[in-house]
Design a protein around this motif. Structure first.
Motif: not given
Length: 589
Positions: A464-467, A469-476
């Motif tokens: 929920s904090s967006g953390a 999502n941030t990791v997801t963007r880095l992996i992608l």
């Protein structure tokens, strides 16, 4: 700001998980409380994780698993091991297959604990080191857990995450095709090539020494007329026939660390020694010394034939952990005498009765022969001495199997959710007295339950904090120009590396939100990504701390930390190579 706070708290939690000085459930609980105080987890939701179906299911499975163990079902499989031939690869294959099969339907730690004494007896009988077979069956217990929903907690947690996508939770045998192929491939590897990569840490086993420990720490006392009386310590170290190391001397209740070779010994001196069991026995006879407490203990026994020296390994949830023999008054409480303590390759710096017990420690104990089973159960230790294989009472075995099968049928046919079905099975085990009521709560691994209950809200905050999502963007971003199968491999490898350092249930709670985010961003099905995490979280072959099964054999196998990656690394690569195409076939994008 919230995202940064979550990253900091999770980063600190991971460091504490890896450090291992504070138990993982307390670390998870601390992270949860801190997130709640910072407002990242609502106060009213902080403890909702403990009512999560995954937590209830894990607790129920542990109870059912203990009931199956008590009923004798697994021992029927164990009895078949007596018919295995002399070929070492065949023996390892048979033992590994049996452990993997049992681990698919019961707690893998319990399955491994049942088979360990059999493996040790097999090694003794065929005159090879137990280190050759203990690590393979530990790995097999992890592989077996991949095959069913109830085989390992990560599968149950992954199933719960799938429900968040709007799909039905994974069923009992949704893991079976993928898990079975991976498990069979892994067992073939460890029984043909893998065991050859394991360093031999023991010599051959004699009938008198069923299980040898190479670095027991023990204490002996010089009595009057000992041949060491008024002799310097160098007389011991100069004895080339014995491999005995003097770590210290206690005189008048004062310990002398690393005494000089010219230190003169006198009666009533206590020597702290490091030795294996054979050399220790020869040392006692040769120099006319006694184990500390041995004589006093024996004086209390009328028939000296009642007394045996036997070995046991401390379970991962034993009440002994964090205590000392002195603090719990071990002699009076359990009616045992602690003779020696072994801790694999780890250092023991205190007197053994003041050394804090840890999971996996091997204890050499003196006790009454007729109370071995009762005492080990009370102390929550696994016996390592030879024990008879009891097939169990046919009525209890049939009843336990019926309850277990009915619970599986209820789940497969959709009559009941898995949490309800296995809770009913657990209650049936207790009501039918297959599992004594007094063992109901002791059969549950409470640190894991607390870990799960605390980490589920932490995982929600991570998402929920967006953390996440941030990791997801880095992996992608790192896999932008790579084919999808490499992305699955990257997620699985990351999960494997994380689970080699922290509890695999916590690994799933952290990685599953990332998998869901990636699947949603790419507009793929979440199933292959969740399956990659399920496989990766339960493939902790690289370190002894990644899973309790690995820790359990660390002391008895005499392994060093670096021994695990030698067979574990190729096994990890095999799991990745086999599972990625299987995932894409069974669970297409």
């Amino acid at each position: 700001m919230e995202e940064i706070q979550v990253f900091v708290i999770l980063g600190l939690s991971l460091l504490f998980f890896i450090w291992g000085k504070i138990r993982y459930d307390l670390v998870a609980l601390s992270a949860l409380i801190l997130l709640a105080i910072l407002g990242l987890v609502p106060y009213e939701s902080a403890f909702l994780g403990f009512s999560h179906p995954a937590v209830i299911t894990v607790a129920a499975i542990l109870v059912v698993s203990k009931g199956l163990e008590n009923s004798g079902i697994v021992n029927v499989i164990v009895a078949l091991m007596e018919k295995v031939g002399k070929n070492l690869s065949l023996q390892i294959a048979a033992m590994s297959s049996a452990v993997a099969l049992a681990s698919g339907f019961m707690n893998n730690i319990g399955a491994l604990a049942i088979f360990m004494p059999v493996a040790i007896q097999l090694a003794r009988k065929h005159n090879y080191s137990p280190s050759i077979i203990l690590m393979p069956i530990a790995f097999a217990s992890l592989l077996g857990g991949l095959t069913t929903l109830i085989g390992t907690p990560p599968n149950i947690i992954v199933s719960a995450f799938r429900k968040q996508t709007g799909e039905a939770a994974f069923g009992m045998f949704d893991f079976t095709i993928l898990g079975a192929v991976v498990a069979i491939s892994g067992v073939i590897f460890i029984s043909t090539i893998g065991w050859r990569l394991i360093p031999t840490r023991r010599g051959s086993l004699s009938d008198e020494a069923l299980f040898k420990i190479e670095n027991y720490i023990t204490e002996i006392i010089l009595r009057e007329n000992s041949t060491l009386e008024n002799k310097p310590i160098k007389n011991i170290t100069a004895d080339k026939e014995l491999d005995v190391k003097v770590l210290g001397v206690v005189r008048n209740k004062v310990r002398i660390h690393a005494p000089s070779p010219y230190f003169i010994l006198i009666p009533n001196d206590i020597l702290i020694l490091e030795s294996n069991t054979d050399d220790l026995e020869e040392f006692i006879n040769k120099y006319q010394v006694d184990l500390v407490g041995d004589e006093d203990f024996l004086e209390e026994i009328v028939d000296k034939n009642e007394i045996v020296n036997t070995e046991g390994i401390i379970q991962e949830n034993s009440s002994l952990i964090g205590q000392t023999a002195s603090s719990i008054h071990m002699r009076s409480r359990f009616d045992v005498n602690l003779l020696a303590l072994s801790r694999g390759n780890r250092t023991i710096i205190k007197r053994i009765d003041h050394e804090v017990f840890r999971s996996g420690d091997v204890l050499l104990l003196q006790m009454r022969r007729d109370k071995i089973s009762e005492i080990f159960k009370e102390m929550q230790c696994y016996p390592l001495a030879k024990r008879s294989i009891k097939i169990g009472q046919p009525r209890r075995t049939a009843l336990a199997l019926s309850l277990f099968v009915l619970s599986i049928i209820a789940v497969v046919l959709g009559w009941l959710p898995v949490a309800i079905s296995f809770t009913l099975a657990a209650m049936g085990m207790v009501f039918s007295k297959i599992l004594p009521l007094k063992n109901l709560y002791s059969s549950i691994d409470w640190p894991v339950i607390v870990l799960l209950g605390a980490m589920i809200p932490v995982g929600h905050a991570f998402e929920s904090s967006g953390a996440a999502n941030t990791v997801t963007r880095l992996i992608l971003a790192s896999a932008e120009n790579l084919p999808t199968w490499t992305l699955l491999g990257l997620i699985m490898l990351t999960t494997m590396l994380l689970s080699a350092l922290i509890n695999n249930a916590a690994t799933v709670v952290l990685m599953a939100p990332i998998a869901l985010q990636i699947a949603s961003t790419l507009e793929f099905s979440a199933d292959p990504f969740l399956m990659a995490i399920a496989i990766g979280a339960s493939s902790s072959f690289l370190t002894p701390i990644g899973h309790q099964s690995n820790t359990l054999v660390l002391g008895p196998g005499g392994y060093r930390f670096g021994d695990y990656w030698k067979p574990g690394l190729p096994l990890t690569l095999i799991v990745i190579v086999v599972s990625i195409p299987m995932i894409l076939w069974v669970w297409p994008l």
